[in-house]
Design a protein around this motif. Structure first.
Motif, PDB file in Angstrom:
ATOM      1  N   ILE A 113      40.485   6.869  -3.664  1.00  0.00           N
ATOM      2  CA  ILE A 113      41.161   7.080  -2.379  1.00  0.00           C
ATOM      3  C   ILE A 113      40.552   6.155  -1.324  1.00  0.00           C
ATOM      4  N   ALA A 114      41.418   5.508  -0.557  1.00  0.00           N
ATOM      5  CA  ALA A 114      40.990   4.814   0.654  1.00  0.00           C
ATOM      6  C   ALA A 114      41.772   5.406   1.819  1.00  0.00           C
ATOM      7  N   VAL A 115      41.053   6.031   2.741  1.00  0.00           N
ATOM      8  CA  VAL A 115      41.677   6.625   3.921  1.00  0.00           C
ATOM      9  C   VAL A 115      41.600   5.616   5.058  1.00  0.00           C
ATOM     10  N   VAL A 116      42.752   5.237   5.592  1.00  0.00           N
ATOM     11  CA  VAL A 116      42.801   4.299   6.712  1.00  0.00           C
ATOM     12  C   VAL A 116      42.931   5.114   7.992  1.00  0.00           C
ATOM     13  N   THR A 145      35.816   8.159  -2.778  1.00  0.00           N
ATOM     14  CA  THR A 145      36.583   8.030  -1.541  1.00  0.00           C
ATOM     15  C   THR A 145      35.912   7.093  -0.554  1.00  0.00           C
ATOM     16  N   ALA A 146      36.739   6.326   0.153  1.00  0.00           N
ATOM     17  CA  ALA A 146      36.284   5.511   1.284  1.00  0.00           C
ATOM     18  C   ALA A 146      37.118   5.862   2.505  1.00  0.00           C
ATOM     19  N   ILE A 190      38.328  -4.021   0.121  1.00  0.00           N
ATOM     20  CA  ILE A 190      38.089  -2.799  -0.640  1.00  0.00           C
ATOM     21  C   ILE A 190      39.368  -2.480  -1.398  1.00  0.00           C
ATOM     22  N   ARG A 191      39.234  -1.864  -2.569  1.00  0.00           N
ATOM     23  CA  ARG A 191      40.403  -1.597  -3.411  1.00  0.00           C
ATOM     24  C   ARG A 191      40.490  -0.111  -3.721  1.00  0.00           C
ATOM     25  N   ALA A 192      41.718   0.400  -3.827  1.00  0.00           N
ATOM     26  CA  ALA A 192      41.904   1.834  -4.077  1.00  0.00           C
ATOM     27  C   ALA A 192      43.211   2.094  -4.810  1.00  0.00           C
TER      28      ALA A 192
END
Length: 421
Positions: free
Chosen positions: A9-12, A32-33, A152-154
């Motif tokens: 997960i990448a939370v923007v 998660t990021a 970054i990759r997700a």
């Protein structure tokens, strides 16, 4: 941004919605990021968080750091101040009617964001930057880059970057947007008489005026009115503004003083046409924007956050693609009814106040009369409004049967609470 591994997960977005989403996903076993600027501490507003949202804060270990700064909401008082010929009776929803001590807590936004930010350290990858400048689809994941070219990759991107979300635009998700002939004034003030944990909503023709209880003889105001009237009220000095507010409240809280700097903003609404597309799902104001009525906005965002965590963790456990179409569809199905119902209800309530259509005022008055005279109906409305069951993810479920917030009336003590909001 750093690292060549692919995150789940990448939370923007790193406001309250983004941070609680990141912590919920991390607590569910997802790598998660959270990407965004450092959290600010200048937001003087508060948020009324109901039982499920408090339970989510407990589930991610945040609530003990917030409880002493928050005020319990033990009742909600609705007063018909519309001035129509059929005056509806006052309605008081008491948490005790549904067997709990409080519906939720009024939490300072700055404290909430600060604690969420602090708790994220060590639990997830917190990427500090001004924001994502580029989204690049790469088959089974998305590459996100900041202005300096770090990447970054997700597998799945969560758009928590507000009503003008760049992540939503990348996904190609359209929105429906509308406006209201209203502005809201927000401030905090001190008062002579105790609020006794009761939140007061005064339903006026120009819009609702809501006073939410805070800590230590302080309350928080959201005053909705016409833009011209809001501008006039903002121009008043504190003494004149206090007199105007006291006139609206009919002296309910006694002498008013100690106003914080007043702020004003125009009211609008917005909903996304779909909640997931192209490995992106929407939470918070990227998905829905509603007027500050009934304290629904951030509580909706918390349910978004917990649902993302539940759906994505389920996909990972099953060996499914976390960002695949089936996962996005499960999120859409889990959230659409709850969001649509809340947006419709808040919009209808707000428009029923300022509209001149014949019969609308009569319907509102009859509805409030029914609530005032029927304990069973009040209980039904309270359970659906403050403790929805159909849309509640597991992370937002009460920790023990019969308990929602604070101390249940059967005597079961809830972790971290000191009830006195």
């Amino acid at each position: 941004m750093a690292g060549q591994d692919i995150f789940d997960i990448a939370v923007v977005g790193a406001g309250p919605a983004g941070l609680i989403t990141g912590l919920s996903c991390a607590a569910s076993g997802l790598r998660t990021a959270v990407i965004g600027p450092p959290s600010g501490s200048t937001d003087a507003r508060t948020s009324a968080l109901f039982g499920g949202s408090i339970d989510l804060l407990k589930a991610v270990g945040v609530w003990p750091e917030l409880v002493e700064q928050s005020a319990p909401i033990s009742g909600i008082r609705i007063v018909d101040g519309s001035g129509r010929w059929l005056a509806a009776p006052e309605v008081l929803f008491r948490a005790s009617e549904v067997g709990i001590a409080a519906f939720g807590y009024n939490v300072p936004n700055a404290a909430l964001t600060r604690v969420l930010e602090g708790m994220s350290r060590g639990r997830l990858s917190r990427v500090i930057c001004e924001g994502v400048r580029r989204f690049e689809p790469r088959g089974d994941h998305i590459a996100l880059s900041d202005g300096a070219g770090h990447e970054i990759r997700a597998r799945l991107v969560v758009a928590a970057d507000g009503r003008n979300s760049s992540a939503r635009q990348f996904a190609g998700i359209d929105v429906s947007t509308w406006s209201y002939p209203q502005s809201a004034i927000v401030t905090t003030f001190e008062h002579q008489r105790p609020h006794r944990g009761i939140s007061t909503e005064l339903h006026r023709r120009a819009g609702p005026l809501t006073v939410v209880p805070g800590k230590d003889g302080v309350s928080h105001l959201v005053w909705v009115d016409t833009p011209d009237e809001a501008a006039r009220l903002l121009a008043l000095d504190d003494k004149a503004f206090g007199q105007a507010l006291n006139s609206e409240l009919k002296g309910h809280l006694g002498t008013l003083s100690g106003f914080s700097p007043r702020q004003s903003f125009r009211l609008s609404g917005q909903t996304a046409r779909t909640l997931g597309k192209n490995r992106v799902v929407l939470v918070g104001e990227a998905a829905h924007v509603i007027p500050p009525i009934g304290a629904q906005g951030l509580n909706l965002s918390f349910r978004d956050a917990a649902t993302v965590a539940e759906v994505a963790a389920g996909a990972k456990h099953d060996g499914s693609d976390i960002g695949g179409d089936a996962t996005l569809a499960r999120y859409e199905n889990a959230r659409r009814t709850d969001i649509s119902t809340r947006v419709f209800a808040v919009d209808l309530l707000n428009r029923s106040l300022f509209t001149n259509l014949p019969g609308i005022g009569l319907v509102r008055g009859l509805g409030l009369f029914a609530l005032a005279t029927s304990p069973a109906l009040r209980v039904q409305i309270m359970r659906e409004g403050f403790m929805p069951s159909a849309s509640t993810p597991k992370m937002m479920a009460p920790s023990r049967t019969g308990e929602t917030v604070g101390r249940s009336l059967t005597g079961a003590s809830s972790e971290g609470h000191d009830l006195g909001n």
